[in-house]
Design a protein around this motif. Structure first.
Motif, PDB file in Angstrom:
ATOM      1  N   VAL A  28       0.841  -1.186   0.000  1.00  0.00           N
ATOM      2  CA  VAL A  28       0.000   0.000   0.000  1.00  0.00           C
ATOM      3  C   VAL A  28       0.882   1.244   0.000  1.00  0.00           C
ATOM      4  O   VAL A  28       1.952   1.261   0.618  1.00  0.00           O
ATOM      5  CB  VAL A  28      -0.957   0.014   1.225  1.00  0.00           C
ATOM      6  CG1 VAL A  28      -0.187   0.085   2.528  1.00  0.00           C
ATOM      7  CG2 VAL A  28      -1.968   1.148   1.124  1.00  0.00           C
ATOM      8  N   THR A  30       1.372   4.606   1.510  1.00  0.00           N
ATOM      9  CA  THR A  30       0.889   5.078   2.800  1.00  0.00           C
ATOM     10  C   THR A  30       0.182   6.425   2.718  1.00  0.00           C
ATOM     11  O   THR A  30      -0.749   6.684   3.482  1.00  0.00           O
ATOM     12  CB  THR A  30       2.055   5.153   3.801  1.00  0.00           C
ATOM     13  OG1 THR A  30       3.130   5.921   3.214  1.00  0.00           O
ATOM     14  CG2 THR A  30       2.583   3.769   4.127  1.00  0.00           C
ATOM     15  N   GLU A  33      -3.120   5.532   0.191  1.00  0.00           N
ATOM     16  CA  GLU A  33      -3.788   4.253   0.430  1.00  0.00           C
ATOM     17  C   GLU A  33      -4.067   3.486  -0.865  1.00  0.00           C
ATOM     18  O   GLU A  33      -4.901   2.584  -0.894  1.00  0.00           O
ATOM     19  CB  GLU A  33      -5.076   4.432   1.246  1.00  0.00           C
ATOM     20  CG  GLU A  33      -4.825   5.013   2.634  1.00  0.00           C
ATOM     21  CD  GLU A  33      -6.061   5.025   3.514  1.00  0.00           C
ATOM     22  OE1 GLU A  33      -7.153   4.678   3.023  1.00  0.00           O
ATOM     23  OE2 GLU A  33      -5.928   5.380   4.701  1.00  0.00           O
ATOM     24  N   GLN A  34      -3.367   3.838  -1.926  1.00  0.00           N
ATOM     25  CA  GLN A  34      -3.469   3.065  -3.169  1.00  0.00           C
ATOM     26  C   GLN A  34      -2.809   1.712  -2.961  1.00  0.00           C
ATOM     27  O   GLN A  34      -1.732   1.607  -2.364  1.00  0.00           O
ATOM     28  CB  GLN A  34      -2.787   3.814  -4.316  1.00  0.00           C
ATOM     29  CG  GLN A  34      -2.808   3.091  -5.660  1.00  0.00           C
ATOM     30  CD  GLN A  34      -4.205   2.913  -6.217  1.00  0.00           C
ATOM     31  OE1 GLN A  34      -4.942   2.025  -5.793  1.00  0.00           O
ATOM     32  NE2 GLN A  34      -4.584   3.750  -7.163  1.00  0.00           N
ATOM     33  N   GLU A  35      -3.449   0.659  -3.443  1.00  0.00           N
ATOM     34  CA  GLU A  35      -2.992  -0.709  -3.221  1.00  0.00           C
ATOM     35  C   GLU A  35      -2.364  -1.278  -4.491  1.00  0.00           C
ATOM     36  O   GLU A  35      -2.838  -1.022  -5.598  1.00  0.00           O
ATOM     37  CB  GLU A  35      -4.171  -1.574  -2.769  1.00  0.00           C
ATOM     38  CG  GLU A  35      -4.798  -1.092  -1.461  1.00  0.00           C
ATOM     39  CD  GLU A  35      -6.166  -1.701  -1.196  1.00  0.00           C
ATOM     40  OE1 GLU A  35      -6.773  -2.242  -2.148  1.00  0.00           O
ATOM     41  OE2 GLU A  35      -6.625  -1.628  -0.037  1.00  0.00           O
TER      42      GLU A  35
END
Length: 204
Positions: A28, A30, A33-35
């Motif tokens: 991720v 931080t 919050e893109q995975e």
């Protein structure tokens, strides 16, 4: 839990596929919050040359089987190559449409339907031709103990990005798959304007 200033490793799990038994690793960004995920196959030791592909998400090609691009075919071929070679890694980065996002990609498709090429369409919408970033690949490859790679790509920017992060690209393997009448012009544009490397006879 392995961490970086901007990226964090989350967890791993088994992932059976029609090509073989992979392990999926979650990461991720931080700040946003893109995975992102990596798929690994087989075993290796530090210093081994590992076949890898950096693949940017393409919902239309990867999941909806569109032939407007070659992404889905390249994804499948990369996974096949990894299994055939007995080991390897696929880095799946969530940066749709060369970084402009899914809905803007649909807007760009509409402009292409009106006669613009893929670069002109992105620029008409106010974006650079390619907004993708690859710095998250460093943590992903470090987590998987990969320092030396055989990079499956037609995009020289990926090689430059990896080498700039200290990953040794021992060789590059072209992945000329998925060229159709629907996307031949698109691929010619990537070759002429973005520097991608394709076998020229495939684009005639």
């Amino acid at each position: 839990m392995k961490q970086h200033q901007k990226y964090e490793f989350v967890s791993s799990a088994s992932l059976p596929t029609r090509w073989g038994q992979f392990t999926i690793h979650g990461f991720v960004e931080t700040a946003t919050e893109q995975e992102h995920v990596a798929l690994s196959y087989g075993q290796w030791q530090a210093g081994d040359v590992i076949p890898i592909r950096i693949h940017s998400e393409c919902l239309t090609g990867d999941a909806l089987f569109s032939t407007r691009c070659d992404c889905g075919a390249q994804l499948e071929k990369a996974l096949q190559n990894i299994v055939e070679q007995g080991k390897g890694v696929l880095l799946y980065l969530r940066q749709e449409g060369r970084g402009i996002g899914l809905l803007n990609k649909i807007r760009a498709y509409n402009l292409q339907d009106q006669g613009l090429d893929t670069v002109e369409a992105n620029e008409h919408l106010g974006f650079d031709a390619d907004l993708r970033e690859y710095d998250m690949c460093k943590l992903m490859l470090d987590t998987l103990n990969v320092q030396r790679v055989n990079l499956m790509t037609n995009n020289p920017k990926k090689r430059i990005a990896l080498e700039g992060m200290g990953i040794e690209v021992v060789c590059r393997t072209p992945i000329d798959h998925g060229i159709t009448d629907d996307n031949r012009h698109y691929i010619r544009t990537k070759t002429e304007k973005l520097g991608h490397k394709f076998d020229s006879h495939l684009l005639k």
